[in-house]
Design a protein around this motif. Sequence first.
Motif, PDB file in Angstrom:
ATOM      1  N   ALA A 387     -37.634  -2.042  -1.301  1.00 35.71           N
ATOM      2  CA  ALA A 387     -37.454  -1.634  -2.691  1.00 35.71           C
ATOM      3  C   ALA A 387     -35.984  -1.652  -3.088  1.00 35.71           C
ATOM      4  CB  ALA A 387     -38.028  -0.237  -2.923  1.00 35.71           C
ATOM      5  N   ASP A 388     -35.090  -1.758  -2.119  1.00 35.18           N
ATOM      6  CA  ASP A 388     -33.658  -1.806  -2.416  1.00 35.18           C
ATOM      7  C   ASP A 388     -33.212  -3.187  -2.896  1.00 35.18           C
ATOM      8  OD1 ASP A 388     -33.416   0.808  -1.672  1.00 35.18           O
ATOM      9  OD2 ASP A 388     -32.825   0.359   0.392  1.00 35.18           O
ATOM     10  N   ASP A 389     -34.066  -4.206  -2.800  1.00 40.95           N
ATOM     11  CA  ASP A 389     -33.670  -5.555  -3.182  1.00 40.95           C
ATOM     12  C   ASP A 389     -33.181  -5.642  -4.632  1.00 40.95           C
ATOM     13  OD1 ASP A 389     -34.148  -6.398  -0.688  1.00 40.95           O
ATOM     14  OD2 ASP A 389     -35.900  -7.636  -1.131  1.00 40.95           O
ATOM     15  N   PRO A 390     -33.855  -5.044  -5.624  1.00 39.55           N
ATOM     16  CA  PRO A 390     -33.333  -5.092  -6.994  1.00 39.55           C
ATOM     17  C   PRO A 390     -31.958  -4.447  -7.105  1.00 39.55           C
ATOM     18  CG  PRO A 390     -35.642  -4.465  -6.987  1.00 39.55           C
ATOM     19  CD  PRO A 390     -35.184  -4.424  -5.566  1.00 39.55           C
ATOM     20  N   LEU A 391     -31.731  -3.361  -6.368  1.00 39.33           N
ATOM     21  CA  LEU A 391     -30.428  -2.708  -6.384  1.00 39.33           C
ATOM     22  C   LEU A 391     -29.365  -3.626  -5.803  1.00 39.33           C
ATOM     23  CD1 LEU A 391     -31.445   0.878  -5.202  1.00 39.33           C
ATOM     24  CD2 LEU A 391     -31.190   0.022  -7.534  1.00 39.33           C
ATOM     25  N   LYS A 392     -29.756  -4.341  -4.735  1.00 41.14           N
ATOM     26  CA  LYS A 392     -28.803  -5.261  -4.115  1.00 41.14           C
ATOM     27  C   LYS A 392     -28.427  -6.374  -5.088  1.00 41.14           C
ATOM     28  CE  LYS A 392     -28.081  -8.132  -0.019  1.00 41.14           C
ATOM     29  NZ  LYS A 392     -27.575  -9.280  -0.782  1.00 41.14           N
ATOM     30  N   ALA A 393     -29.415  -6.872  -5.832  1.00 44.30           N
ATOM     31  CA  ALA A 393     -29.131  -7.938  -6.799  1.00 44.30           C
ATOM     32  C   ALA A 393     -28.161  -7.448  -7.860  1.00 44.30           C
ATOM     33  CB  ALA A 393     -30.439  -8.408  -7.445  1.00 44.30           C
ATOM     34  N   ALA A 395     -25.975  -4.965  -7.498  1.00 39.59           N
ATOM     35  CA  ALA A 395     -24.679  -4.762  -6.857  1.00 39.59           C
ATOM     36  C   ALA A 395     -23.947  -6.087  -6.684  1.00 39.59           C
ATOM     37  CB  ALA A 395     -24.875  -4.070  -5.511  1.00 39.59           C
ATOM     38  N   ASP A 396     -24.695  -7.141  -6.297  1.00 39.64           N
ATOM     39  CA  ASP A 396     -24.070  -8.456  -6.128  1.00 39.64           C
ATOM     40  C   ASP A 396     -23.503  -8.951  -7.455  1.00 39.64           C
ATOM     41  OD1 ASP A 396     -24.684  -8.495  -3.468  1.00 39.64           O
ATOM     42  OD2 ASP A 396     -26.469  -9.763  -3.678  1.00 39.64           O
ATOM     43  N   LYS A 397     -24.258  -8.748  -8.542  1.00 46.38           N
ATOM     44  CA  LYS A 397     -23.823  -9.219  -9.859  1.00 46.38           C
ATOM     45  C   LYS A 397     -22.509  -8.543 -10.271  1.00 46.38           C
ATOM     46  CE  LYS A 397     -25.510  -9.551 -14.625  1.00 46.38           C
ATOM     47  NZ  LYS A 397     -26.648  -9.229 -15.541  1.00 46.38           N
ATOM     48  N   ILE A 398     -22.443  -7.243 -10.050  1.00 48.09           N
ATOM     49  CA  ILE A 398     -21.238  -6.490 -10.408  1.00 48.09           C
ATOM     50  C   ILE A 398     -20.052  -6.930  -9.547  1.00 48.09           C
ATOM     51  CG2 ILE A 398     -20.214  -4.180 -10.414  1.00 48.09           C
ATOM     52  CD1 ILE A 398     -23.041  -3.087 -11.003  1.00 48.09           C
ATOM     53  N   ALA A 399     -20.300  -7.034  -8.241  1.00 46.93           N
ATOM     54  CA  ALA A 399     -19.215  -7.371  -7.326  1.00 46.93           C
ATOM     55  C   ALA A 399     -18.671  -8.772  -7.594  1.00 46.93           C
ATOM     56  CB  ALA A 399     -19.693  -7.247  -5.885  1.00 46.93           C
ATOM     57  N   HIS A 400     -19.556  -9.711  -7.941  1.00 48.15           N
ATOM     58  CA  HIS A 400     -19.096 -11.070  -8.236  1.00 48.15           C
ATOM     59  C   HIS A 400     -18.143 -11.074  -9.431  1.00 48.15           C
ATOM     60  CE1 HIS A 400     -21.188 -13.270  -5.247  1.00 48.15           C
ATOM     61  NE2 HIS A 400     -22.417 -12.998  -5.678  1.00 48.15           N
ATOM     62  N   ARG A 401     -18.454 -10.280 -10.448  1.00 46.24           N
ATOM     63  CA  ARG A 401     -17.603 -10.222 -11.631  1.00 46.24           C
ATOM     64  C   ARG A 401     -16.243  -9.590 -11.303  1.00 46.24           C
ATOM     65  NH1 ARG A 401     -21.982  -8.175 -16.202  1.00 46.24           N
ATOM     66  NH2 ARG A 401     -23.277 -10.046 -16.197  1.00 46.24           N
ATOM     67  N   ILE A 402     -16.281  -8.548 -10.519  1.00 42.76           N
ATOM     68  CA  ILE A 402     -15.028  -7.891 -10.135  1.00 42.76           C
ATOM     69  C   ILE A 402     -14.169  -8.831  -9.301  1.00 42.76           C
ATOM     70  CG2 ILE A 402     -14.056  -6.029  -8.751  1.00 42.76           C
ATOM     71  CD1 ILE A 402     -16.415  -4.297  -9.615  1.00 42.76           C
ATOM     72  N   ALA A 403     -14.813  -9.538  -8.328  1.00 47.33           N
ATOM     73  CA  ALA A 403     -14.074 -10.459  -7.474  1.00 47.33           C
ATOM     74  C   ALA A 403     -13.446 -11.581  -8.290  1.00 47.33           C
ATOM     75  CB  ALA A 403     -15.004 -11.034  -6.407  1.00 47.33           C
ATOM     76  N   THR A 412     -15.440 -11.118 -17.478  1.00 46.43           N
ATOM     77  CA  THR A 412     -15.519  -9.806 -18.086  1.00 46.43           C
ATOM     78  C   THR A 412     -15.573  -8.752 -16.990  1.00 46.43           C
ATOM     79  OG1 THR A 412     -16.725 -10.689 -19.968  1.00 46.43           O
ATOM     80  CG2 THR A 412     -16.874  -8.300 -19.601  1.00 46.43           C
ATOM     81  N   ILE A 413     -14.619  -7.836 -17.018  1.00 44.73           N
ATOM     82  CA  ILE A 413     -14.616  -6.768 -16.016  1.00 44.73           C
ATOM     83  C   ILE A 413     -15.460  -5.621 -16.559  1.00 44.73           C
ATOM     84  CG2 ILE A 413     -13.182  -5.141 -14.741  1.00 44.73           C
ATOM     85  CD1 ILE A 413     -10.904  -7.092 -14.928  1.00 44.73           C
ATOM     86  N   ASP A 422     -22.401  -2.688 -20.355  1.00 40.75           N
ATOM     87  CA  ASP A 422     -22.218  -4.039 -19.837  1.00 40.75           C
ATOM     88  C   ASP A 422     -21.847  -4.952 -20.997  1.00 40.75           C
ATOM     89  OD1 ASP A 422     -22.260  -6.455 -18.670  1.00 40.75           O
ATOM     90  OD2 ASP A 422     -24.212  -6.222 -17.689  1.00 40.75           O
ATOM     91  N   ALA A 423     -20.610  -5.448 -20.949  1.00 41.77           N
ATOM     92  CA  ALA A 423     -20.145  -6.298 -22.056  1.00 41.77           C
ATOM     93  C   ALA A 423     -20.611  -7.723 -21.929  1.00 41.77           C
ATOM     94  CB  ALA A 423     -18.609  -6.250 -22.117  1.00 41.77           C
ATOM     95  N   ALA A 424     -21.171  -8.068 -20.804  1.00 47.59           N
ATOM     96  CA  ALA A 424     -21.581  -9.462 -20.570  1.00 47.59           C
ATOM     97  C   ALA A 424     -22.825  -9.771 -21.359  1.00 47.59           C
ATOM     98  CB  ALA A 424     -21.829  -9.693 -19.102  1.00 47.59           C
TER      99      ALA A 424
END
Length: 424
Positions: A387-393, A395-403, A412-413, A422-424
């Motif tokens: 059930a954590d898979d949606p959370l991981k997705a 988290a990945d989306k946020i981290a990619h933008r920050i990176a 967009t940060i 979320d401004a995106a």
Amino acid sequence: MPIAKLTRRGLASIQPGSARTIYYDADLVGFALRVEPTGRQTYFVEYRPGAGGRNVAKKRYTLGTTQELTPEAARKQATDVLAAVRLGGDPAATRKKERAVPRFSDFAISFLKDEADRLKPRTLANYKSYISKHLTPALGTLQIDKITTIDIAKLHRKVGKTKPTTANRLLEVIGSIFRHAALAGHVPKGTNPASGISAFREEGRERFLSPEELARLGNSLALAESEGFPWKPSESKHVPKNNQRTIIDRHACDAIRLLILTGLRMREVLNLKWTDIDFERGIALLRDSKTGRRHTVLSAPALLLLSEREALGAYVIRGDTSDKPRADLNRPWRAIRTHAGLEDVRIHDLRHSYASVAAAGGVPLAIIGKMLGHAQAATTQRYAHLADDPLKAAADKIAHRIAAAMQGNNATILPFGPGASDAA
């Protein structure tokens, strides 16, 4: 009524006669010796139970033969028995009751007979296997009330060296048997010699089918009921050399499809009757589920599959006869999973796969547990990590933008803190 000193010297002067003779001890009232014409000599105690008195019939309590007991040992036992009588005891009745307690092997037979109608067929078969292979060989000659925790712990350790899961199941069977023994009056209520024995750690087995594996399974099912699987080459002269194929029974294929489309247990599917299905409401009644009578929701694909099938008997999955459910799916499943390259997949793993897809899709665990008919919420927790898979997705989306922002790319940060959006 001959009287003699039942001592070593006194016994030396006693000789067998032509008939049984009773000699009462000159010093201890109630202590006696029975002498048979054959020469066999047996110590016993004679007493009147309860308040005594001439209106109470005498009882005799056998101590043992002169070959088993010395005169001193027999006198000591006789003294103890008579002391118990003076305190209101009835040693002969107590012994009779103790001897009436069955041995484990005999009681296990009556236990299985009494529980046959209550236990599910699969559970009953497992109990019979555990009792015949492990419990009876180790405990069979012991009276049920003489079995101790030490006896069970010893067996548990022995079996657990190679089969820890089986060893743990033995503890459960022992508990059931002793609950039955308490109801029969052979042991006090609450007696369970398996209580307190720590179970071995069992390795959890999680096997979920991937989308690619599900596709292979679907293709194998389609081929199995249409063209069939080709026979493997054999050197035997009795096997035809022409290209023959094995076609799997359509009902078996439908059962496997229903297992993966509903997450039901195998017996729940095999025991399902046409009269249990409400097509209009999209539900099915499970009359004899593992967790009791319940209703389950049928998905649209499952309902479509059922609506396209002709009722050829009382049961949705036809058995050998129209009035009895199919026994199992062992042979067809082995053939289908082998062709699909899923040799390590058990048929129960189809149920796990259904739950894994639900958990990964964001379905709450409480809902998954209700769909699967779990009696305990803890049972559903095995799917929590999925059930954590949606959370991981996310988290990945946020981290990619920050990176990307940290690398100087135009991105967009995401703002943080209260009121952030979320401004995106």
